[in-house]
Design an enzyme around this catalytic site. Sequence first.
Site, mmCIF file in Angstrom:
data_model
loop_
_atom_site.group_PDB
_atom_site.id
_atom_site.type_symbol
_atom_site.label_atom_id
_atom_site.label_comp_id
_atom_site.label_asym_id
_atom_site.label_seq_id
_atom_site.Cartn_x
_atom_site.Cartn_y
_atom_site.Cartn_z
ATOM 1 N N ASP A 164 0.774 -1.239 0.000
ATOM 2 C CA ASP A 164 0.000 0.000 0.000
ATOM 3 C C ASP A 164 0.808 1.293 0.000
ATOM 4 O OD1 ASP A 164 -1.634 -2.159 0.576
ATOM 5 O OD2 ASP A 164 -2.922 -1.038 1.931
ATOM 6 N N GLU A 393 2.524 -8.227 11.944
ATOM 7 C CA GLU A 393 2.164 -7.968 10.545
ATOM 8 C C GLU A 393 3.428 -7.886 9.686
ATOM 9 O OE1 GLU A 393 -0.170 -4.434 10.104
ATOM 10 O OE2 GLU A 393 -0.465 -4.699 7.957
HETATM 11 C C1 GLC Z 1 -2.459 -3.809 4.467
HETATM 12 C C2 GLC Z 1 -1.477 -4.413 3.493
HETATM 13 C C3 GLC Z 1 -2.212 -5.307 2.520
HETATM 14 C C4 GLC Z 1 -2.998 -6.346 3.284
HETATM 15 C C5 GLC Z 1 -3.877 -5.724 4.376
HETATM 16 C C6 GLC Z 1 -4.474 -6.751 5.311
HETATM 17 O O1 GLC Z 1 -3.387 -2.998 3.851
HETATM 18 O O2 GLC Z 1 -0.749 -3.427 2.829
HETATM 19 O O3 GLC Z 1 -1.331 -5.920 1.642
HETATM 20 O O4 GLC Z 1 -3.759 -7.110 2.438
HETATM 21 O O5 GLC Z 1 -3.122 -4.844 5.152
HETATM 22 O O6 GLC Z 1 -3.471 -7.535 5.894
#
Ligand code: GLC
Length: 426
Positions: A164, A393
């Site tokens: 993102d 994460e």
């Molecule tokens: C963030 C990440 C994306 C992912 C989401 C849920 O937005 O950048 O890649 O799918 O989190 O984990």
Amino acid sequence: MQKHEMIAHARQVMADNDRGTYTVPTHGLYPFQWNWDSALSALGFAQFDEPRAWTEIETLLAHQWEDGMVPHIIFHTPDDGYFPGPEVWGTERPVPTTGITQPPVAGFAVARIHARARDKALADTQARALLPRIHAWHQWFYRARDPKGTGLVALLHPWESGRDNSVDWDAAFTRVPTEGVGEFTRRDTTHANPAHRPTDEQYKRYIWLVKKFRSLGWDNSKLHDASPFQVVDPGFNAILIRACQEVAELAERLDMPQIAAESRVMAEAGVAAMETLWNEDLGQYLCLDRTTGAQIDSPSIGGILAVFAPIPKHRAAGISARLKVLAESCEYLIPSHDPTAPEFEGLRYWRGPVWLIVNYMVADGLARAGEPEMIGRIMGDCLRLIETSGFAEYHDPITADPCGGAHFTWTAAMIIEILHSYDFAA
Ligand code: GLC
């Protein structure tokens, strides 16, 4: 930590985030179903519960749009802890979804789960039902996101990339206006450290694009040309190409010749076009800004993830060499941005930290290409990170600091998958 303890811990994380027919990435920060999180998490489920793995992907594809797109988030149950929620997207789906997509890794996941299935009958039934939908999604990509037939698809919103907040989007993103977005309250910064998250300025642009696409009625025949942001990402395209190739091979085995033939054509065109993204100076692939026609000078993981596609052997060797160079500037591979580049930030979202899902796909691509040298290091670093800092994460590639959300589904799924798939990790 012993292997069985780590797996038990990972299974607990997955169980805690399991909502029955889908998983949430993590409680709090991400309370819905995310597209590529689900597909990759299914790989972890498949190691101990095949029916549950198939259900995860079935649920995702049950929310496919009529035009073929599979949305990036499915808002199964209301939760006001997340912004932008369904009222901002306004897609008017029976079960609300966002109006953009995410990396199409589901085709790869289905093929892999099918290939090693213990329950072959179930696997055949599921794959036969899922392949036409996944194929329709792939065809949608080339129709809606490559209208001129270049062989490569463009992202119209940074959130589609899955990476993102990457540096890759910065220059192109300056062309997205912020006027008229109105007031809003972010929720992400109440769940995670604001210093690890995108800035407010970036958030305004994210929302501007959503509003623009909404004003066009989410009509995918209009969105591409109307978007001021059109970026071709080698990592994203690699995932799509690999998925097309896997679908082609599986469809052939399941006697679905039309899907096989059409998928093969898409994969071959994609591989040929990827060559235009190679950058000799950096020794990796780069993004292309479709609106200017120029490569984006940003040494990110997107250009390394390209090895997930069946790129030519000498290019895979080049990526392996590039990883060796990166290994000298960090403690844990693979940083999402080159640590020697001035924009590198070890803790901020996709501007430096390590994601296990990316490590897994890169290692898989290297193995497939017959370039094993860096695989042990990459997979070993995944285990060291989790042992040191838990199922976060993402992690700082220098210090291993855990960042973003904790107790993360796909991080846990990757650990299960890696521990089962790679001998040296035992
Ligand atoms: C963030 C990440 C994306 C992912 C989401 C849920 O937005 O950048 O890649 O799918 O989190 O984990």
